[in-house]
Design an enzyme around this catalytic site. Structure first.
Site, PDB file in Angstrom:
ATOM      1  N   GLY A   7       0.953  -1.068   0.030  1.00 18.30           N
ATOM      2  CA  GLY A   7       0.094  -0.052   0.178  1.00 18.30           C
ATOM      3  C   GLY A   7       0.838   1.263  -0.025  1.00 18.30           C
ATOM      4  O   GLY A   7       0.721   2.186   0.795  1.00 18.30           O
ATOM      5  N   GLY A  12       3.600   5.236   2.762  1.00 15.06           N
ATOM      6  CA  GLY A  12       4.202   3.908   2.448  1.00 15.06           C
ATOM      7  C   GLY A  12       5.708   4.125   1.413  1.00 15.06           C
ATOM      8  O   GLY A  12       6.556   3.367   1.559  1.00 15.06           O
ATOM      9  N   ALA A 123       3.657  12.766   5.124  1.00  7.30           N
ATOM     10  CA  ALA A 123       4.045  12.382   3.808  1.00  7.30           C
ATOM     11  C   ALA A 123       2.760  12.747   2.881  1.00  7.30           C
ATOM     12  O   ALA A 123       1.657  12.780   3.623  1.00  7.30           O
ATOM     13  CB  ALA A 123       4.061  10.958   3.574  1.00  7.30           C
ATOM     14  N   LYS A 179      -1.659   6.868  20.033  1.00  6.54           N
ATOM     15  CA  LYS A 179      -1.809   7.289  18.748  1.00  6.54           C
ATOM     16  C   LYS A 179      -3.370   7.318  18.153  1.00  6.54           C
ATOM     17  O   LYS A 179      -3.468   8.417  17.448  1.00  6.54           O
ATOM     18  CB  LYS A 179      -0.909   6.433  17.912  1.00  6.54           C
ATOM     19  CG  LYS A 179      -0.745   6.976  16.239  1.00  6.54           C
ATOM     20  CD  LYS A 179       0.253   7.787  16.188  1.00  6.54           C
ATOM     21  CE  LYS A 179       0.211   8.569  14.974  1.00  6.54           C
ATOM     22  NZ  LYS A 179       0.024   7.816  13.690  1.00  6.54           N
ATOM     23  N   ASN A 183      -4.798  10.960  16.562  1.00  4.80           N
ATOM     24  CA  ASN A 183      -5.460  10.923  15.153  1.00  4.80           C
ATOM     25  C   ASN A 183      -6.813  11.495  15.356  1.00  4.80           C
ATOM     26  O   ASN A 183      -7.438  12.041  14.559  1.00  4.80           O
ATOM     27  CB  ASN A 183      -5.282   9.693  14.502  1.00  4.80           C
ATOM     28  CG  ASN A 183      -3.829   9.278  14.279  1.00  4.80           C
ATOM     29  OD1 ASN A 183      -3.433   8.158  14.527  1.00  4.80           O
ATOM     30  ND2 ASN A 183      -3.293  10.276  13.296  1.00  4.80           N
TER      31      ASN A 183
HETATM   32  N1  LIG Z   1       0.373  10.419   5.150  1.00  7.45           N
HETATM   33  C1  LIG Z   1       0.926  10.601   6.381  1.00  7.45           C
HETATM   34  O1  LIG Z   1       1.530  11.593   6.456  1.00  7.45           O
HETATM   35  C2  LIG Z   1       0.516   9.773   7.406  1.00  7.45           C
HETATM   36  C3  LIG Z   1      -0.345   8.570   7.242  1.00  7.45           C
HETATM   37  N2  LIG Z   1      -0.690   7.590   8.425  1.00  7.45           N
HETATM   38  C4  LIG Z   1      -1.569   6.700   8.002  1.00  7.45           C
HETATM   39  O2  LIG Z   1      -1.154   5.706   7.021  1.00  7.45           O
HETATM   40  C5  LIG Z   1      -1.989   5.236   6.234  1.00  7.45           C
HETATM   41  C6  LIG Z   1      -1.706   5.341   4.865  1.00  7.45           C
HETATM   42  O3  LIG Z   1      -1.961   6.852   4.776  1.00  7.45           O
HETATM   43  P1  LIG Z   1      -1.606   7.672   3.286  1.00  7.45           P
HETATM   44  O4  LIG Z   1      -0.177   7.059   2.856  1.00  7.45           O
HETATM   45  O5  LIG Z   1      -1.578   8.953   3.642  1.00  7.45           O
HETATM   46  O6  LIG Z   1      -2.580   7.029   2.593  1.00  7.45           O
HETATM   47  P2  LIG Z   1      -2.686   6.929   0.721  1.00  7.45           P
HETATM   48  O7  LIG Z   1      -4.067   6.639   0.242  1.00  7.45           O
HETATM   49  O8  LIG Z   1      -1.817   7.712   0.311  1.00  7.45           O
HETATM   50  O9  LIG Z   1      -1.700   5.565   0.692  1.00  7.45           O
HETATM   51  C7  LIG Z   1      -2.465   4.227   0.800  1.00  7.45           C
HETATM   52  C8  LIG Z   1      -1.884   3.459  -0.708  1.00  7.45           C
HETATM   53  O10 LIG Z   1      -2.407   1.936  -0.438  1.00  7.45           O
HETATM   54  C9  LIG Z   1      -2.797   1.735  -1.659  1.00  7.45           C
HETATM   55  N3  LIG Z   1      -3.461   0.514  -1.679  1.00  7.45           N
HETATM   56  C10 LIG Z   1      -4.431  -0.124  -1.055  1.00  7.45           C
HETATM   57  N4  LIG Z   1      -4.779  -1.199  -1.425  1.00  7.45           N
HETATM   58  C11 LIG Z   1      -3.833  -1.732  -2.340  1.00  7.45           C
HETATM   59  C12 LIG Z   1      -3.880  -2.943  -2.831  1.00  7.45           C
HETATM   60  N5  LIG Z   1      -4.504  -4.088  -2.704  1.00  7.45           N
HETATM   61  N6  LIG Z   1      -2.792  -2.996  -3.942  1.00  7.45           N
HETATM   62  C13 LIG Z   1      -1.869  -2.108  -4.106  1.00  7.45           C
HETATM   63  N7  LIG Z   1      -2.025  -0.581  -3.399  1.00  7.45           N
HETATM   64  C14 LIG Z   1      -2.964  -0.524  -2.615  1.00  7.45           C
HETATM   65  C15 LIG Z   1      -3.659   3.056  -2.277  1.00  7.45           C
HETATM   66  O11 LIG Z   1      -3.795   3.038  -3.472  1.00  7.45           O
HETATM   67  C16 LIG Z   1      -2.888   4.047  -1.730  1.00  7.45           C
HETATM   68  O12 LIG Z   1      -2.132   4.725  -2.746  1.00  7.45           O
HETATM   69  C17 LIG Z   1      -3.607   5.687   6.867  1.00  7.45           C
HETATM   70  O13 LIG Z   1      -3.797   4.640   7.814  1.00  7.45           O
HETATM   71  C18 LIG Z   1      -2.949   7.027   7.609  1.00  7.45           C
HETATM   72  O14 LIG Z   1      -3.757   7.363   8.498  1.00  7.45           O
HETATM   73  C19 LIG Z   1       0.052   7.761   9.214  1.00  7.45           C
HETATM   74  C20 LIG Z   1       0.853   8.755   9.661  1.00  7.45           C
HETATM   75  C21 LIG Z   1       1.239   9.730   8.666  1.00  7.45           C
HETATM   76  C1  LIG Z   2       1.063  12.102  12.708  1.00  6.10           C
HETATM   77  C2  LIG Z   2      -0.129  12.386  11.946  1.00  6.10           C
HETATM   78  C3  LIG Z   2      -1.206  13.448  12.615  1.00  6.10           C
HETATM   79  C4  LIG Z   2       0.763  13.372  11.149  1.00  6.10           C
HETATM   80  O1  LIG Z   2       0.027  14.235  10.152  1.00  6.10           O
HETATM   81  C5  LIG Z   2      -0.987  11.287  11.276  1.00  6.10           C
HETATM   82  O2  LIG Z   2      -0.773  10.454  11.628  1.00  6.10           O
HETATM   83  C6  LIG Z   2      -1.796  11.726   9.952  1.00  6.10           C
HETATM   84  O3  LIG Z   2      -1.517  12.700   9.381  1.00  6.10           O
HETATM   85  O4  LIG Z   2      -2.529  10.826   9.717  1.00  6.10           O
END
Ligand SMILES: NC(=O)C1=CN([C@@H]2O[C@H](COP(=O)(O)OP(=O)(O)OC[C@H]3O[C@@H](n4cnc5c(N)ncnc54)[C@H](O)[C@@H]3O)[C@@H](O)[C@H]2O)C=CC1
Ligand SMILES: CC(C)(CO)C(=O)C(=O)O
Length: 300
Positions: A7, A12, A123, A179, A183
């Site tokens: 993902g 990621g 990110a 966490k 969130n």
């Molecule tokens: N973006 C950030 O700054 C942060 C995000 N998180 C958490 O991390 C997780 C991911 O967040 P983001 O990266 O922002 O979301 P995102 O939507 O950018 O990334 C998730 C990715 O997974 C892919 N995906 C899902 N199922 C798939 C599959 N079967 N095969 C291939 N690709 C697949 C989607 O196409 C998408 O690109 C969430 O739970 C978010 O709350 C945690 C901390 C910071």
């Molecule tokens: C730590 C934080 C709040 C960073 O923005 C996050 O987990 C998110 O955006 O999903």
């Protein structure tokens, strides 16, 4: 280490891209991002800078998924599907960095291979093949039931080798709820108010975030986790300060017009509360407002 990032969207790609500096990394992603990374490599920009060439695929084979470590970075609502696909391979250890309490869903398919994880890096996927680091945070990994283990120490050391800030944490049961409180407070409020995390440093939005965090701490305590209201509020304040320039992942969702994790974050707090007689009006309001926005028509 042989690492699969399942993902690879924003978080990621950032974590996987940084790990690719020292490890053999495969990103499981979607096109056009996967195609771009496979063809031209991945650029990490913003607060960190790297150009790397991890493998990238949209359609992993069981052999691709047989690795030392699978990091799960899908949205919380995609965890069950990710777990089913991962179970077609044989990852030695699986660790979720997604927000929400997703580990139980992974355990249902992958059993005791699952470690708990959390990340506060910021990110954004700015274009296919390019991820921007908007905040250098920290990653914690550890046993789901707490305590130390050789495998958690090994994973944390592998992250540090690649220059990521990562610790093995013997207190993951508490950290997962802390966490969730962070969130519950930051993500929904920044998404609804359309502000960066730093806007919660003072003013009315800060109070809403604190109320959501306190409610989460009350549910956590009712479930046997030692998280005080003050600790939950302090964790929100720390992350707000450390990630002031971030647009939270949920703010990015609403700006893109996509589904949010409101049900898996604020909704998870609300759903668990009645069994313990805990009131969660702030989390209910935040989840309901975001669900109303989703019901009015999201892009995916
Ligand atoms: N973006 C950030 O700054 C942060 C995000 N998180 C958490 O991390 C997780 C991911 O967040 P983001 O990266 O922002 O979301 P995102 O939507 O950018 O990334 C998730 C990715 O997974 C892919 N995906 C899902 N199922 C798939 C599959 N079967 N095969 C291939 N690709 C697949 C989607 O196409 C998408 O690109 C969430 O739970 C978010 O709350 C945690 C901390 C910071
Ligand atoms: C730590 C934080 C709040 C960073 O923005 C996050 O987990 C998110 O955006 O999903």
């Amino acid at each position: 280490m042989d690492i699969v990032v399942f993902g690879a969207g924003a978080l990621g790609s950032l974590v996987g891209g940084l790990l690719a500096r020292d490890h053999h990394v495969t990103l499981v992603a979607r096109d056009p991002h996967a195609r771009r990374v496979a063809g031209q490599g991945l650029r990490v920009t913003g607060e960190l800078d790297a150009r790397v060439r991890p493998r990238a695929t949209t359609d992993p084979t069981p052999a691709d998924l047989t690795c030392d470590l699978a990091l799960v970075t899908v949205k919380a609502y995609d965890t069950a599907a990710a777990a089913r696909t991962l179970a077609t391979g044989d990852p030695a250890v699986v660790c979720a960095l997604s927000n929400g309490l997703t580990e139980e869903t992974l355990v249902a398919e992958l059993g005791d291979r699952v470690l708990a994880g959390s990340a506060t890096y910021g990110a954004e996927l700015v274009a296919p093949g390019e991820v921007r680091c908007t905040g250098v945070g920290r990653i914690h990994v550890g046993e789901l039931d707490g305590g130390t283990s050789e495998r958690a120490a090994r994973v944390a050391a592998a992250f540090r080798e690649a220059g990521l800030d990562c610790e093995a944490d013997p207190g993951m049961p508490r950290r997962r709820w802390e966490k969730l409180a962070v969130n519950a407070g930051i993500n929904a409020v920044t998404a609804l108010a359309r502000v960066e995390n730093g806007a919660l440093a003072d003013g009315p939005a800060r109070d809403v975030a604190h109320r959501a965090a306190r409610e989460t701490a009350r549910v956590a305590r009712a479930e046997g986790v030692d998280l005080t209201d003050d600790a939950a509020v302090a964790a929100v304040d720390t992350v707000v300060e450390e990630t002031a320039a971030n647009r939270s992942s949920m703010l990015q969702d609403v700006e893109r017009g996509s589904r949010t994790e409101a049900s898996e974050i604020n909704g998870a707090v609300v759903d668990r509360a009645p069994a313990h007689g805990v009131a969660t009006p702030t989390n209910r309001t935040l989840a309901d407002l975001l669900r109303a926005w989703e019901a009015a028509g999201i892009a995916e």
